[in-house]
Every structure is written in structure tokens, then in C-alpha cells.
Design an enzyme around this catalytic site. Sequence first.
Site, mmCIF file in Angstrom:
data_model
loop_
_atom_site.group_PDB
_atom_site.id
_atom_site.type_symbol
_atom_site.label_atom_id
_atom_site.label_comp_id
_atom_site.label_asym_id
_atom_site.label_seq_id
_atom_site.Cartn_x
_atom_site.Cartn_y
_atom_site.Cartn_z
ATOM 1 N N ARG A 3 0.499 -1.086 0.263
ATOM 2 C CA ARG A 3 0.463 -0.142 -0.225
ATOM 3 C C ARG A 3 1.079 1.284 0.337
ATOM 4 O O ARG A 3 2.235 1.483 0.388
ATOM 5 C CB ARG A 3 -1.397 -0.245 1.193
ATOM 6 C CG ARG A 3 -1.772 -1.110 1.424
ATOM 7 C CD ARG A 3 -2.701 -0.733 2.469
ATOM 8 N NE ARG A 3 -2.524 -1.541 3.469
ATOM 9 C CZ ARG A 3 -1.940 -0.471 4.508
ATOM 10 N NH1 ARG A 3 -2.244 0.694 4.347
ATOM 11 N NH2 ARG A 3 -1.691 -1.129 5.526
ATOM 12 N N TYR A 28 -1.380 -3.782 -7.150
ATOM 13 C CA TYR A 28 -1.053 -4.334 -5.827
ATOM 14 C C TYR A 28 -2.648 -4.469 -5.339
ATOM 15 O O TYR A 28 -3.040 -3.727 -4.869
ATOM 16 C CB TYR A 28 -0.480 -3.414 -4.873
ATOM 17 C CG TYR A 28 -0.229 -4.155 -3.469
ATOM 18 C CD1 TYR A 28 0.585 -5.528 -2.568
ATOM 19 C CD2 TYR A 28 -0.504 -3.502 -2.572
ATOM 20 C CE1 TYR A 28 0.442 -6.235 -1.900
ATOM 21 C CE2 TYR A 28 -1.021 -3.932 -1.199
ATOM 22 C CZ TYR A 28 0.189 -5.858 -0.958
ATOM 23 O OH TYR A 28 -0.341 -5.522 0.410
ATOM 24 N N GLY A 29 -2.842 -5.144 -4.304
ATOM 25 C CA GLY A 29 -4.277 -5.703 -3.273
ATOM 26 C C GLY A 29 -4.712 -5.003 -2.950
ATOM 27 O O GLY A 29 -5.828 -3.944 -3.120
ATOM 28 N N SER A 64 -1.598 -4.071 10.012
ATOM 29 C CA SER A 64 -1.387 -4.698 8.809
ATOM 30 C C SER A 64 0.238 -5.019 9.093
ATOM 31 O O SER A 64 1.452 -5.223 10.062
ATOM 32 C CB SER A 64 -0.739 -4.001 7.449
ATOM 33 O OG SER A 64 -1.794 -3.033 8.028
ATOM 34 N N ALA A 65 0.412 -6.781 9.164
ATOM 35 C CA ALA A 65 0.810 -7.512 9.431
ATOM 36 C C ALA A 65 1.258 -7.648 10.159
ATOM 37 O O ALA A 65 2.989 -8.060 10.971
ATOM 38 C CB ALA A 65 2.230 -7.059 8.463
ATOM 39 N N CYS A 66 0.347 -7.787 11.522
ATOM 40 C CA CYS A 66 0.757 -8.046 13.054
ATOM 41 C C CYS A 66 -0.236 -9.451 13.323
ATOM 42 O O CYS A 66 -0.522 -9.510 14.695
ATOM 43 C CB CYS A 66 0.316 -7.186 13.718
ATOM 44 S SG CYS A 66 1.302 -5.406 13.797
ATOM 45 N N LYS A 72 -2.843 -10.644 12.403
ATOM 46 C CA LYS A 72 -4.300 -10.923 12.536
ATOM 47 C C LYS A 72 -4.740 -12.476 12.014
ATOM 48 O O LYS A 72 -5.834 -12.827 12.433
ATOM 49 C CB LYS A 72 -4.616 -9.651 12.445
ATOM 50 C CG LYS A 72 -4.835 -8.375 12.627
ATOM 51 C CD LYS A 72 -6.634 -7.740 12.751
ATOM 52 C CE LYS A 72 -6.307 -6.688 11.207
ATOM 53 N NZ LYS A 72 -4.805 -6.382 10.727
ATOM 54 N N ASP A 80 -9.199 -9.515 9.143
ATOM 55 C CA ASP A 80 -9.155 -8.516 8.809
ATOM 56 C C ASP A 80 -10.038 -7.119 9.218
ATOM 57 O O ASP A 80 -9.717 -6.427 9.243
ATOM 58 C CB ASP A 80 -8.887 -8.108 7.223
ATOM 59 C CG ASP A 80 -7.863 -6.904 6.706
ATOM 60 O OD1 ASP A 80 -6.556 -6.764 7.715
ATOM 61 O OD2 ASP A 80 -8.063 -6.111 5.758
ATOM 62 N N ASN A 115 6.256 -8.639 1.993
ATOM 63 C CA ASN A 115 4.408 -8.495 1.837
ATOM 64 C C ASN A 115 3.650 -9.037 0.648
ATOM 65 O O ASN A 115 2.971 -9.217 0.435
ATOM 66 C CB ASN A 115 4.500 -7.066 1.565
ATOM 67 C CG ASN A 115 2.987 -6.823 1.428
ATOM 68 O OD1 ASN A 115 2.155 -7.445 3.120
ATOM 69 N ND2 ASN A 115 2.326 -6.011 1.469
ATOM 70 N N SER A 116 4.430 -10.410 0.534
ATOM 71 C CA SER A 116 3.924 -10.965 -0.546
ATOM 72 C C SER A 116 2.842 -11.789 0.401
ATOM 73 O O SER A 116 1.895 -11.907 1.071
ATOM 74 C CB SER A 116 4.936 -12.649 -0.616
ATOM 75 O OG SER A 116 5.208 -13.074 -0.292
ATOM 76 N N ARG A 117 1.753 -12.400 -0.507
ATOM 77 C CA ARG A 117 0.076 -12.298 -0.007
ATOM 78 C C ARG A 117 -0.385 -13.902 -0.895
ATOM 79 O O ARG A 117 0.091 -13.808 -1.992
ATOM 80 C CB ARG A 117 -0.638 -11.627 -0.842
ATOM 81 C CG ARG A 117 -0.169 -10.042 0.221
ATOM 82 C CD ARG A 117 -0.553 -10.085 1.336
ATOM 83 N NE ARG A 117 -0.360 -9.103 2.076
ATOM 84 C CZ ARG A 117 -0.768 -7.948 3.257
ATOM 85 N NH1 ARG A 117 -2.094 -8.928 4.096
ATOM 86 N NH2 ARG A 117 -0.747 -7.126 3.381
ATOM 87 N N ARG A 159 2.626 -4.129 18.105
ATOM 88 C CA ARG A 159 4.127 -4.945 17.725
ATOM 89 C C ARG A 159 5.185 -4.270 18.436
ATOM 90 O O ARG A 159 5.421 -3.205 17.950
ATOM 91 C CB ARG A 159 4.906 -4.413 16.264
ATOM 92 C CG ARG A 159 6.137 -5.495 16.052
ATOM 93 C CD ARG A 159 5.729 -5.732 14.939
ATOM 94 N NE ARG A 159 4.959 -6.421 13.682
ATOM 95 C CZ ARG A 159 5.450 -8.673 13.405
ATOM 96 N NH1 ARG A 159 6.170 -8.444 13.860
ATOM 97 N NH2 ARG A 159 4.707 -8.895 13.089
ATOM 98 N N GLY A 204 -0.089 -20.749 19.057
ATOM 99 C CA GLY A 204 -1.331 -21.782 19.359
ATOM 100 C C GLY A 204 -1.404 -20.678 21.129
ATOM 101 O O GLY A 204 -2.290 -20.635 21.625
ATOM 102 N N ASN A 260 -1.034 -17.978 22.723
ATOM 103 C CA ASN A 260 -1.738 -16.453 22.734
ATOM 104 C C ASN A 260 -3.432 -17.708 22.780
ATOM 105 O O ASN A 260 -3.805 -16.497 23.927
ATOM 106 C CB ASN A 260 -2.459 -16.002 21.438
ATOM 107 C CG ASN A 260 -1.242 -15.463 20.977
ATOM 108 O OD1 ASN A 260 -0.033 -15.394 21.606
ATOM 109 N ND2 ASN A 260 -1.059 -14.798 19.931
HETATM 110 C C1 OXD Z 1 -3.342 -4.827 5.437
HETATM 111 C C2 OXD Z 1 -3.866 -5.825 4.822
HETATM 112 O O1 OXD Z 1 -2.083 -3.794 4.600
HETATM 113 O O2 OXD Z 1 -4.624 -6.446 5.468
HETATM 114 O O3 OXD Z 1 -3.512 -3.984 6.354
HETATM 115 O O4 OXD Z 1 -3.218 -6.265 3.472
HETATM 116 MN MN MN Z 2 -5.499 -4.763 7.149
#
Ligand code: OXD
Ligand code: MN
Length: 590
Positions: free
Chosen positions: A73, A203-204, A254-256, A258, A281, A371-373, A404, A498, A500
Site C-alpha cells: 500500500r 497491488y491488492g 497490518s502484518a501483526c 491478525k 481483517d 509482503n507477498s500475499r 508490535r 497457539g 496466545n
Molecule cells: C493490510 C492488509 O495491509 O490487510 O492491513 O492487507
Molecule cells: Mn489489514
Amino acid sequence: MGENKPANKAVLNWVHEVESLTKPENIFWCDGSKEENDYLLGEACRQGVLIKLNQEKRPGCYLHRSNPNDVARVEQFTLICTPTEEEAGPTNHWADPAETYSKLHGMLKGAMRGRTMFVVPYIMGPVESPLAKVGYEITDSLYVVLSMRVMTRMGARASEKLGEKPDAEFNRGVHSLLDVNPERRWICHFPQDNAIISVGSGYGGNVLLSKKCLALRIASYLAQKQGWLAEHMLILGVESPKGEKHYVAAAFPSACGKTNFAMLIPPKHYDGWKITTIGDDIAWMQIGADGRLYAVNPENGYFGVVPGTSYKSNPNAMRSIERDTIFTNVALTDDGDVWWEGKDGEAPQHAIDWRGNDWTPASKEKAAHPNSRFATPMQNNPVLDPHVDDAAGVPISAIIFGGRRSDTMPLVFRAFDWQHGVYIGAVMASETTAAATGAVGKVRRDPMAMLPFCGYNIGDYFRHWLKIGKRLTNPPLIFHVNWFRKDAEGHYLWPGFGDNMRVLKWIIDRCEGRSGAQKTAVGCIPRPEDLDLEDLEGVSPEQLDKLLAVDPAEWEKELAGEKEFFASLAPNVPEELLGQMQQLEERLRR
Ligand code: OXD
Ligand code: MN
């Protein structure tokens, strides 16, 4: 095929306007059917947009490589175009709507010459939910069309839901790749018009307009007007062996983790406990007749970060992406499978990296982009919650905020009440990740994990949260967690994943008034004996003390950071939150 025109004249007129502007070679009206999807997948492979993976190993799976200049993003080019700058507020990049339309229309002029223009109808939210929204995305990218079918309830049913009324509300999204030039990359939101224009990216997060653009930025604006919440939160269910069930919504930047948390598998001794996923998300939440908060997941799929995903970290995600998945920017193995850093087993001896170059374990570059998805339909999730399509949503017992943080923030603490919880969410911070372009690992304030996603003035957003709290006669409890605290040598103190569940169990027990805690200046924190530590490996009593500690020196620094953040938002921070800050300061001083 490609003839599924909706009956609604307003949609037809708008599509016609975009057609006149962009001059596509032809228009493809999507219906969302399997036949259509098969045809478009074939086209995408023929055009080199997708690579078909080994169908024996990964049935229905494909790989996409984005332009290397276009992998995350772009917050600095993401604009909120409200009539005044004040409405967008200090945390958004604002631009004048008329000027921005004019600039973008200039870029879009003739932009689809020689290309197909796809019209993608979709619904966000369970079809019958009062919160459900219809959107149309016009795009010249096959990758977008194919991903939208995974990520949303896409197709003819959206046009059916919209109906023929000319004033029926729908989101107008226009996307064009242009020449994928970072200099001409803009993600623009017009909240008052329920409209989005995205250019220059593939990008998505920038181009699946249903997701961050509609379901968060535009939806947060609508939610404030209409009295509900659109949040960057996962939603999960926890069921005890006795059949007692709670739902929890959790906001992390993002990327923590979820997606990992939303699909967690509890440690072995949690025999009979079940975790189920509603969403990974985004949560849309409204107040129910019983004064509780009810949540739906507006999405239909998961757009998750791939690196680090393994049978150890997230077995349910691994099973979900065994089939029907679009991978972006991971490595391609010689046998037509995919690979990424942190996947189970040995690295392959040879692969093609995310840029399309040869890769071996000796290579300096990463095989998969950080950040590959994956984009995978939620129906693939083995622990999908049975109520995911319920129109009323699921009742939320607890809201969790988390970031984080290498230091300062205890493993978990509970807010004293809703207002204190809103304060905790408002000042939450996290070390930045690869999900957005820019420096990685810098602590930044990210209120409610919405910093890049709140579509209006953040001070008004805080005010909206406080207002919602006043209307909730049976509000969820609010918590803060931190899985990422480190020791002096930089090692994580908590195993996460796990384990958590142990924290989640304490949270659920608090909701039931069962678990113990100690009142501290920052909130109620479990003592070691309040947590389930059975069979917990690799966490010594000293580590646990460190995980649960409130260090006065660290909190002094934290408070200074929180003050600085609120000062940057002045003068629009609600009085109640300034009062909360003062109370925190007094408690810390005592
Ligand atoms: C983000 C996502 O960047 O969910 O938060 O892709
Ligand atoms: Mn997100």
C-alpha cells in the site's frame, strides 16, 4: 459471457461515462459464475498475468507477480478528498475533490484503449445483513477481477440486491493500471460521493477497492454518519468444552498476525476448546436490540501475508491455501509449487523468486517478497465459524487492541471501562511492517490500527467511539495485548501463535467475571497465577514477570509519546480522552 448488464440505470449511466472517458476496446460485465471464472483464469494465464501452479499439488492455485515497483500500500499517495481539509483531518492526506477528479480524469482519458474494461458487481457483508453494501468496481486488470471473486460476494447477486431504483446506494470504484508508474499512482477516496478512483497500481491493498478503500475508508465515514463502526479488526469465536461461546474482535496493525490469531489452534491441553473464524481483517459492527455490539465480516476471503505462514504458525491458513488460491509475489519451485521464507521444511535447491529471477538458498535476495500475499476464499478455512453468513452478525464480548512493541506494553491488560478502552485504542502504537511502503520497524502511533484506514477526521472518529459506548448498555470489555515484547538481547519473551490462547482464555474468563487480575496504573494485568501456564514451554518465571511488568521508565517515555501524538492532533482530541491521559499520568506518578 461478459454480458451480465445490471438493470439499474444509475449503474449503466456511470459505466457509460467511464467508458466514454477511458475508451476501452470492449466491456466485460461480470456475473461471478464458475464458467466465467474458468474462462478468465485461462485468459489470465494466456496473457501472462497468472502462472498456473502444479494442479496436482495445488488444485485451482495460481501465481501472480506484480511489478517490483508495486508491492505494498502507498499511504503517501492515498488521498481522502472531502470538501474541506478539516474533514479529512490531520492523519490523512487530503486533496480537493474537484481538482482531484479533474487530475484523475486527465490520467484516465483513453487509458483503457486496446484493453478490456471489466465491470465487477459485489456485495460486502452477509447478503441479508442491514449493513451489507453493494459496490461496482470497474477495472482493466484481470488479476483484480479474479481476486475480487475470492475476496467479495461477487457477481449477479449484487446487481439483484441493488435492484432498479435509480437512487439505490452503491459504491462507484474505478481502477486502471495505467502504466504502473509510481509517479502516476493515486488511491483516491470521495466519501461524500461513495466513490473511489485508483490508478497506477496493481497491488491488492491499492486496487481491490472493496477492501481497504470501501470496507474501511468509505465505510468508516458512512458508519459515523449512520451510527455503527467499520473497523480494522479480526473476529473470532471461542467455544469452551461446556459449549459456552464468546466472540472477540481484535485490532492489530497490518502484518501483526491478525490472520494467525483469527485461526489459532489452542495448545494440546485445551481439549474440547474450539476457535472459529468470522473474519481476519475487517469488522462492521452495530448495536443490537439487547445493547450489545454485533459484528459481521464484510469480506468473503483472506488476503494474508504469506512469509512466516507454516503448519507450525498457522495450520488452518496452510490448509486454506492448498487450493483455489491466488498467490502474489511468492517464489515458484521447479515442480510448479510455491515457496516462501518461513514455510515448513527445507528451502528448495532452486526456485524462481518473486521478481522472476533464478534463486538458490545462497542468494542474498529473499525468494518471496516480505509482503507477498495469498487470496483465498474463507470457505476453505477448516475452522470457519458457522455464523459467518448470519445477517444479524455475532455478539462481541471483548475488543482487543494490540501492536508490535519490543518493550513497554505488557502481554495483556484490561481497560477500566469503555472510555479508558477508547483511550488505549486511540494511543496504540506499533513497529511498522512491510505491508506499507516506507521504513520497517519504526514505532508509530496507529489508533485502533486505523491510521491508514480512517476515512475522516481522527478526532471525530474518537468522538464517534465514545458516543457508541454511551449507547451500549451491555458493552464489550476492552483489552490491550502485545505478543512481541523482547528481552534485553532482542529475543521474543512470548512464544505467540497457539499459546496466545492462554491470553484469550484469561480475556474470556474476565468477561465471565472469573479470572483474577491486579490493578496497575495502566490497567488490570493478570498475575502469573491468573494465567493458564500448563505445559507452557520456553517461558521462565523471570520472563513471565518481564512480560507482565509495567516499567516506570518505559511508561514515562510511553506517556511522552502519547502526549506528543495527541498534540499532533490538536485541537480535535475529545476532552474525555485528554482527561484519560491526565488520569494515566496521575496514576503513573502515584
Ligand atoms: C493490510 C492488509 O495491509 O490487510 O492491513 O492487507
Ligand atoms: Mn489489514
